[in-house]
Scaffold this active site. Sequence first.
Site, PDB file in Angstrom:
ATOM      1  N   ARG A 242       0.841  -1.193   0.000  1.00 13.36           N
ATOM      2  CA  ARG A 242       0.000   0.000   0.000  1.00 13.36           C
ATOM      3  C   ARG A 242       0.883   1.253   0.000  1.00 13.36           C
ATOM      4  NH1 ARG A 242      -2.380  -3.907   3.172  1.00 13.36           N
ATOM      5  NH2 ARG A 242      -4.528  -4.454   2.578  1.00 13.36           N
ATOM      6  N   LYS A 267      -3.431  -1.331   7.966  1.00 15.29           N
ATOM      7  CA  LYS A 267      -4.870  -1.510   7.793  1.00 15.29           C
ATOM      8  C   LYS A 267      -5.431  -2.591   8.711  1.00 15.29           C
ATOM      9  CE  LYS A 267      -8.350  -2.085   4.160  1.00 15.29           C
ATOM     10  NZ  LYS A 267      -8.588  -2.238   2.707  1.00 15.29           N
ATOM     11  N   HIS A 330      -2.120   3.085  -5.514  1.00 13.69           N
ATOM     12  CA  HIS A 330      -2.634   1.739  -5.258  1.00 13.69           C
ATOM     13  C   HIS A 330      -2.605   0.866  -6.513  1.00 13.69           C
ATOM     14  CE1 HIS A 330      -4.305   3.346  -1.464  1.00 13.69           C
ATOM     15  NE2 HIS A 330      -4.414   2.086  -1.102  1.00 13.69           N
ATOM     16  N   ARG A 333      -0.697  -2.457  -6.994  1.00 13.57           N
ATOM     17  CA  ARG A 333      -1.225  -3.680  -6.399  1.00 13.57           C
ATOM     18  C   ARG A 333      -2.141  -4.411  -7.391  1.00 13.57           C
ATOM     19  NH1 ARG A 333      -0.803  -4.246  -1.055  1.00 13.57           N
ATOM     20  NH2 ARG A 333      -2.936  -4.921  -0.575  1.00 13.57           N
ATOM     21  N   HIS A 357      -3.674  -9.566   2.121  1.00 12.94           N
ATOM     22  CA  HIS A 357      -5.110  -9.697   2.274  1.00 12.94           C
ATOM     23  C   HIS A 357      -5.410 -10.845   3.232  1.00 12.94           C
ATOM     24  CE1 HIS A 357      -6.007  -7.658  -1.844  1.00 12.94           C
ATOM     25  NE2 HIS A 357      -5.708  -6.798  -0.898  1.00 12.94           N
ATOM     26  N   TYR A 367      -4.057 -17.922   7.763  1.00 16.89           N
ATOM     27  CA  TYR A 367      -2.652 -18.287   7.602  1.00 16.89           C
ATOM     28  C   TYR A 367      -1.770 -17.259   8.311  1.00 16.89           C
ATOM     29  CZ  TYR A 367      -3.667 -21.708   3.899  1.00 16.89           C
ATOM     30  OH  TYR A 367      -4.099 -22.788   3.195  1.00 16.89           O
TER      31      TYR A 367
END
Length: 403
Positions: A242, A267, A330, A333, A357, A367
């Site tokens: 980001r 985030k 952004h 990404r 994410h 995970y």
Amino acid sequence: MALTDTAIRNAKPAQKPIKLTDERGLYLLLKPNGSRWWRFDYRYGGKRKTLSMGVYPDVSLKDARNRRDEARKLLAFDADPGENRKAVKAAKSEQGANSFEVITREWYTKYSATWNASHGERIIRRFERDLFPWIGSKPIAEIAAPELLATVRRIESRGAVETAHRALGNCGQVFRYAIATGRATRDISADLRGALPPVKGEHFAAITEPKQVASLLRAMDDYTGSHVVRCALRLAPLVFVRPGELRTAEWKDIDIDGAEWRYTVTKTNTPHIVPLARQAVEILTELQALTGSGRFVFPGARTNGRPMSDNAILAAMRRMGIDKEEMSGHGFRAMARTILDEVLGFRPDFIEHQLAHAVKDPNGRAYNRTAHLLERRKMMQQWADYLDKLKAGAKIIPLHGVA
């Protein structure tokens, strides 16, 4: 058969003018007195016309062909090159020295060298097609906000709302240039904020087509501004984090020897690992000599105690001529997500992990940050190698197999 400089120099004058033909309407007229005049024949409105392209050798063969190609582009947009030349000359007269068109062309000449060619082409055609016919000849200081709005609304009326917004933004750039050069006192485009309907369904702008990515990467490599900003631009596509995480990166989190960047995702407040490809390590090693004694990898322009401005990368892209509608911070990404999946064929869960994410295993458990780390290292290196190949001009496979 196309002309050559040798053939032009060796041509001898005769009692009557001799026509030395090149290609696509261009020819050299060799007159009895030895002068050599470039001419371009074309048809417009069903009539045959001729346009003078200058005198050889003051205008070289290459320059004459470039002028011919510019004239042909005008014809493609249903504009008469001869009338266009008259309009430009009239605009450049003393009376029209401060006209909107003259100042726009001056602005374009000054800044277009830093843009990619296709972007610059779109901008000047937008002015020539949608703005100059209505306000081009007017002194820029005399153009009122309602008049500018009426002009861009003509674009909107044909359903091109995005183009109308872009045209208004380009006009703002021209007005600000006119202010800086003492030929206007204010940017009237600022008065028109909210006057056009919004563009629906806007997302973070991103370039994802490999051919356009290649042009973007080459433009960023050629950026001539701050070295710190240039390094940030070069690193952004390699790590695709980001924008706020990139600009606030700290040296304590980066292990150059281990080729890793470990930090906490702002985030989600979760730890994250970015494997650093060889190309990323080279950029950081180069930058460490400059900023390594401070806290931030990309310090601000005024003080090392603060990170780079959140607008620095965006401003650099705009300086290179990349519209906000084309690419955002952004956007790197989305670029990586799309091409890693659709072109390079990596597993979506590897990509999602690298994007930081939220990804869960088949049992619904999240995970941890080290999941698939070995595969992600390989992916990041292959991604960096792929970008290098794009920059070098390798054969590009377009998305979905469509050229």
